[in-house]
Write an enzyme that holds these catalytic residues in place. Structure first.
Site, PDB file in Angstrom:
ATOM      1  N   CYS A   1       0.839  -1.197   0.000  1.00  0.00           N
ATOM      2  CA  CYS A   1       0.000   0.000   0.000  1.00  0.00           C
ATOM      3  C   CYS A   1       0.873   1.247   0.000  1.00  0.00           C
ATOM      4  CB  CYS A   1      -0.943  -0.007   1.191  1.00  0.00           C
ATOM      5  SG  CYS A   1      -0.094  -0.341   2.722  1.00  0.00           S
TER       6      CYS A   1
ATOM      7  N   GLU B   1      -4.795   1.864  -7.689  1.00  0.00           N
ATOM      8  CA  GLU B   1      -3.652   1.279  -6.988  1.00  0.00           C
ATOM      9  C   GLU B   1      -3.169   0.093  -7.828  1.00  0.00           C
ATOM     10  OE1 GLU B   1      -4.595  -0.199  -3.040  1.00  0.00           O
ATOM     11  OE2 GLU B   1      -2.605   0.342  -2.316  1.00  0.00           O
TER      12      GLU B   1
END
Ligand code: ADP
Length: 492
Positions: free
Chosen positions: A299, A396
């Site tokens: 992340c 992402e």
């Protein structure tokens, strides 16, 4: 599918690994007797069959946690800390190689990444073993005199930890470390892709003296049911989740029903800003770590590269040269610099993002084609001339793809960097410290790497702003997430 096996033998490990549920200090099959397969992402072969927990198992874990909670909260902080410390010793000593190799096998990461994660993961136990004995309170005199207020910090109570597959050890230890330091029991629901690391860690914690019931580990393919059952149980007081923003939003809604204390570490879309006055060698090295640690499955991964006009071509060339030298292969094979991604969904998403970004006008400098053959491999990929708003900068990526966008001024790059719902981490490379600090202060993220491609540190308060999360893990703040404040007021 059912299986009566209690452990699995994994190639290269010194001991078999538990594959059953860990509840109330015992290893047991799932209530329904079912198991599921855990696969090696390098060739999709079955590594182990693991017990598949049900809602009944979640109830049993809650019962065990409730039975253990009072004694655990009353255990001397030093003793709680010593259990963490002993587990740290096992993780970095006799079982280090087993843990690292297990993460290579079930996650696909390289052995270098696995060793790095293991060190990081173990450090959470060392840090929180030291924090356990520093839980403080205070004694206050009321402004009008007379009344005294004693402020104490108590464990928040039984906690549910839901963890992802990208850092199977560290995402767990950074929840368990502070929870145990504070005196909270924890029910863990690990990711179904990587449950073995969580089960092995449970074995080490039990060997280090963790009392029965303080930890349960429930691998499952029914995450919603198992987590939902625990979250509907009135004895649960906290949920700590690391994973996607989408799932986090759903969990926050569920948490509202019981007003659970909630910590959420959610998605990121980290900008990586290279100013023209940066040390380009350092920026490229930083980019390699920020982009490729864990194959980009983090992340905190640099997701969008913004490079100032004057150095944009040079940076792209150097980054492509460096990324192009990496050998793709099985994580523990000699010379491999990039392992497979974790599963078909993940590699499929990366493939789609690159395809759509190229269709939108980006140019491939290296990579961009998924290799033939078994396993979930994707090559190091650099894209330039990436149009604003394309999938590679909006989503992402979670893979080894570096999209490069040029910028002309600090105002422009701040608008680009902050133009997202995410706000976990940002990276800035500049030779001008004041400029770097100005950018760092203006970036909407919980963390900034200034002339560094990695920010993670067990002693630092990791976490995001905006839709990247709520709460902090690590540092003093990490412990506070598992404590609640009570005051006792009395006349004198
Ligand atoms: P990722 O994209 O990293 O797999 P997810 O958010 O899907 O991220 O998963 C992170 C963790 O959340 C995993 O342990 C997964 O099993 C769990 N999870 C996914 N959906 C739910 C749900 N509805 N309720 C509880 N846990 C869930």
């Amino acid at each position: 599918m059912t299986s009566s096996e209690t452990t699995a033998t994994i190639e290269g490990l010194s001991r078999p690994v538990p594959v059953q549920l860990f509840v109330g200090g015992t290893w047991q099959p799932a209530g329904g007797g079912a198991t599921f397969e855990v696969r090696d992402p390098a060739d999709a072969s079955v590594l182990a069959r693991v017990a598949d927990a049900t809602a009944d198992d979640a109830r049993a874990a809650m019962d065990a946690a409730a039975a253990a909670a009072p004694a655990w909260a009353a255990t001397a902080p030093r003793e709680r800390g010593e259990i963490l410390r002993r587990t740290f010793e096992a993780m970095t000593g006799p079982r280090a190689d087993d843990l690292a190799l297990l993460m290579v096998r079930e996650n696909g990461k390289t052995l270098t990444d696995a060793r790095g994660e293991l060190t990081y993961a173990a450090e959470f136990f060392r840090w929180f073993s030291e924090e356990a004995v520093r839980i403080d309170g205070d004694y206050r005199v009321a402004p009008a005199g007379g009344t005294r207020t004693v402020v104490v910090r108590q464990p928040v109570g039984i906690s549910l930890a839901i963890t992802p597959w990208n850092f199977p050890a560290a995402m767990l230890t950074r929840k368990l470390g502070p929870a145990f330091a504070a005196g909270c029991p924890v029910v863990v629901k690990p990711a179904s892709e990587t449950p073995l690391t969580a089960l092995l860690l449970a074995e080490l914690l039990a060997e280090a003296g963790l009392p029965d019931g303080v930890l349960s580990v429930l691998p499952t393919t029914s995450a919603k049911d198992v987590a939902g059952t625990a979250m509907a149980d009135p004895r649960l007081r906290k949920v700590s989740f690391t994973g996607s923003t989408e799932v986090g939003r759903g969990l926050l809604k569920q948490a509202a029903d019981q007003v659970l204390v909630s910590s959420m570490e959610l998605g990121g879309n980290a900008p990586f800003i290279v100013c023209a006055d940066a040390d380009l060698d350092a920026a490229v090295e930083g980019a390699m770590v920020a982009k490729l640690r864990n194959g980009g499955e983090a992340c905190t991964a640099a997701n969008r590269f913004y490079v100032e006009d004057a150095v944009a071509d040079e940076f792209a060339r150097r980054l492509a040269d460096r990324m192009g030298t990496l050998t793709l292969g099985r994580g523990d094979d000699e010379g491999v610099g990039l392992g497979p991604l974790v599963n078909e969904d993940t590699v499929g998403k990366v493939e789609r993002i690159v395809k759509e970004t190229v269709e939108a006008g980006a140019r491939v400098v290296i990579g961009g084609e998924r290799p033939e053959g078994p396993g979930y491999f994707y090559p190091p990929t650099v894209l330039v001339d990436v149009p604003a708003g394309s999938p590679a900068t909006e989503e992402e990526i979670f893979g080894p793809v570096a999209p490069i966008v040029r910028f002309g001024s600090d105002e422009e790059v701040l608008a680009l960097a902050n133009g997202t719902e995410f706000g976990l981490v940002s990276y800035v490379f500049t030779g001008d410290l004041a400029r770097g600090l100005r950018l760092a202060e203006a970036l909407e993220s919980g963390m900034v790497g200034l002339n560094r491609g990695v920010v993670s540190d067990p002693a630092a308060p990791f976490g995001g702003v905006k839709q990247s999360g709520i709460g902090r893990e690590g540092g003093h703040e990490g412990l506070a997430e598992y404590l609640q404040t009570k005051y006792i007021s009395f006349p004198l």
